[in-house]
Design a protein around this motif. Sequence first.
Motif, PDB file in Angstrom:
ATOM      1  N   ASP A   1      19.696  27.010  24.155  1.00  0.00           N
ATOM      2  CA  ASP A   1      21.119  26.908  24.475  1.00  0.00           C
ATOM      3  C   ASP A   1      21.822  25.952  23.509  1.00  0.00           C
ATOM      4  OD1 ASP A   1      20.918  28.656  26.568  1.00  0.00           O
ATOM      5  OD2 ASP A   1      21.031  27.143  28.148  1.00  0.00           O
TER       6      ASP A   1
ATOM      7  N   ARG B   1      22.075  37.375  21.187  1.00  0.00           N
ATOM      8  CA  ARG B   1      22.569  38.491  21.999  1.00  0.00           C
ATOM      9  C   ARG B   1      21.818  39.776  21.681  1.00  0.00           C
ATOM     10  NH1 ARG B   1      27.789  36.217  21.040  1.00  0.00           N
ATOM     11  NH2 ARG B   1      28.081  37.632  19.280  1.00  0.00           N
TER      12      ARG B   1
ATOM     13  N   TYR C   1      19.202  37.734  24.887  1.00  0.00           N
ATOM     14  CA  TYR C   1      19.170  36.370  25.399  1.00  0.00           C
ATOM     15  C   TYR C   1      20.362  36.076  26.292  1.00  0.00           C
ATOM     16  CZ  TYR C   1      19.243  31.262  25.408  1.00  0.00           C
ATOM     17  OH  TYR C   1      19.278  29.948  25.786  1.00  0.00           O
ATOM     18  N   GLN C   2      20.129  35.378  27.387  1.00  0.00           N
ATOM     19  CA  GLN C   2      21.188  34.962  28.293  1.00  0.00           C
ATOM     20  C   GLN C   2      21.100  33.465  28.477  1.00  0.00           C
ATOM     21  OE1 GLN C   2      22.056  37.219  31.939  1.00  0.00           O
ATOM     22  NE2 GLN C   2      21.898  35.301  33.075  1.00  0.00           N
ATOM     23  N   SER C   3      22.153  32.772  28.142  1.00  0.00           N
ATOM     24  CA  SER C   3      22.166  31.325  28.256  1.00  0.00           C
ATOM     25  C   SER C   3      21.975  30.901  29.707  1.00  0.00           C
ATOM     26  CB  SER C   3      23.491  30.770  27.720  1.00  0.00           C
ATOM     27  OG  SER C   3      23.604  29.393  28.018  1.00  0.00           O
TER      28      SER C   3
ATOM     29  N   ALA D   1      25.369  29.887  31.007  1.00  0.00           N
ATOM     30  CA  ALA D   1      26.496  30.812  30.900  1.00  0.00           C
ATOM     31  C   ALA D   1      26.931  31.298  32.273  1.00  0.00           C
ATOM     32  CB  ALA D   1      26.111  32.003  30.034  1.00  0.00           C
TER      33      ALA D   1
ATOM     34  N   LEU E   1      28.101  33.787  35.160  1.00  0.00           N
ATOM     35  CA  LEU E   1      27.801  35.186  35.418  1.00  0.00           C
ATOM     36  C   LEU E   1      29.093  35.957  35.670  1.00  0.00           C
ATOM     37  CD1 LEU E   1      24.705  34.898  37.784  1.00  0.00           C
ATOM     38  CD2 LEU E   1      24.742  35.337  35.327  1.00  0.00           C
TER      39      LEU E   1
ATOM     40  N   GLY F   1      26.465  39.626  34.261  1.00  0.00           N
ATOM     41  CA  GLY F   1      26.290  39.719  32.821  1.00  0.00           C
ATOM     42  C   GLY F   1      26.682  38.395  32.223  1.00  0.00           C
ATOM     43  N   ALA F   2      25.946  37.954  31.248  1.00  0.00           N
ATOM     44  CA  ALA F   2      26.229  36.648  30.660  1.00  0.00           C
ATOM     45  C   ALA F   2      26.653  36.800  29.223  1.00  0.00           C
ATOM     46  CB  ALA F   2      25.000  35.747  30.743  1.00  0.00           C
ATOM     47  N   GLY F   3      27.632  36.036  28.838  1.00  0.00           N
ATOM     48  CA  GLY F   3      28.073  36.046  27.452  1.00  0.00           C
ATOM     49  C   GLY F   3      27.662  34.742  26.802  1.00  0.00           C
ATOM     50  N   VAL F   4      27.177  34.820  25.602  1.00  0.00           N
ATOM     51  CA  VAL F   4      26.799  33.620  24.889  1.00  0.00           C
ATOM     52  C   VAL F   4      28.026  33.073  24.187  1.00  0.00           C
ATOM     53  CG1 VAL F   4      25.338  32.646  23.088  1.00  0.00           C
ATOM     54  CG2 VAL F   4      24.469  34.489  24.532  1.00  0.00           C
TER      55      VAL F   4
END
Length: 235
Positions: free
Chosen positions: A141, A155, A159-161, A164, A166, A175-178
């Motif tokens: 992270d 991404r 990978y999901q931080s 981050a 949800l 869904g997670a955005g970096v």
Amino acid sequence: MNYRTNDEEATATLVDRELSRVFGNENVFRASKSIGPGSCFPQELLAAVRRSSVLLAVIGPRWLEVGGSGGQSLLEDKEDWTRREISEALETGAVVIPLLVGGVKRLRHEDLPAEIGGLADCQYRRINHRNAGADLMGLADDLVKLLPELAAAARSNGYQSASAPLEEGADGAGGAGVRARGIKHRQRGGIGNLNGDLSGTFVSEPQGPVHTGSGHLYQAREKYLGRASPATEAP
């Protein structure tokens, strides 16, 4: 990856594997993995450091061990690869992050040769084997936030931080955005404050990708984003 042979080689390998999974094998440099048979070891090692935006220095309980001539620390030897890699990274303006393993204490200026004394001022991260999963996730992270160009690679690897937020999707799954922030580096080769979520002290103006030992990062997209290599590994 920068580490001392016979200190925390296993930890360096663990960090390398996790970061390679997140960012891609080509973005992480570790000498024993990244330098091909028959290559000129010193040349490849130093070239990798100069291309790196970040050097991860793995520091275990034997990192400062006495083993040089005259009962001195190995770091006192100017030809010591651990020292040479760190010195090169500091000189070229890479971000240097000490990774303290277990209960290892933070470095002090008096423990280090003047050439790499700045390492004592660099904000560290800790890797505890009892909490390795969370510690490695936190490190990933940090690197995503520190180097925006790594976010795209992360991404693409799914990978999901961990931090981050949800977002509710059509199927109810999050869904997670970096999120990556740009960092302004105000001086070359010096120590400065980081403008972003990763707090602490860092060497400004990194010139390439992440380095976990001896190696440099490429400029812009051609630079490695994460490199790792053992500093004292013999050719």
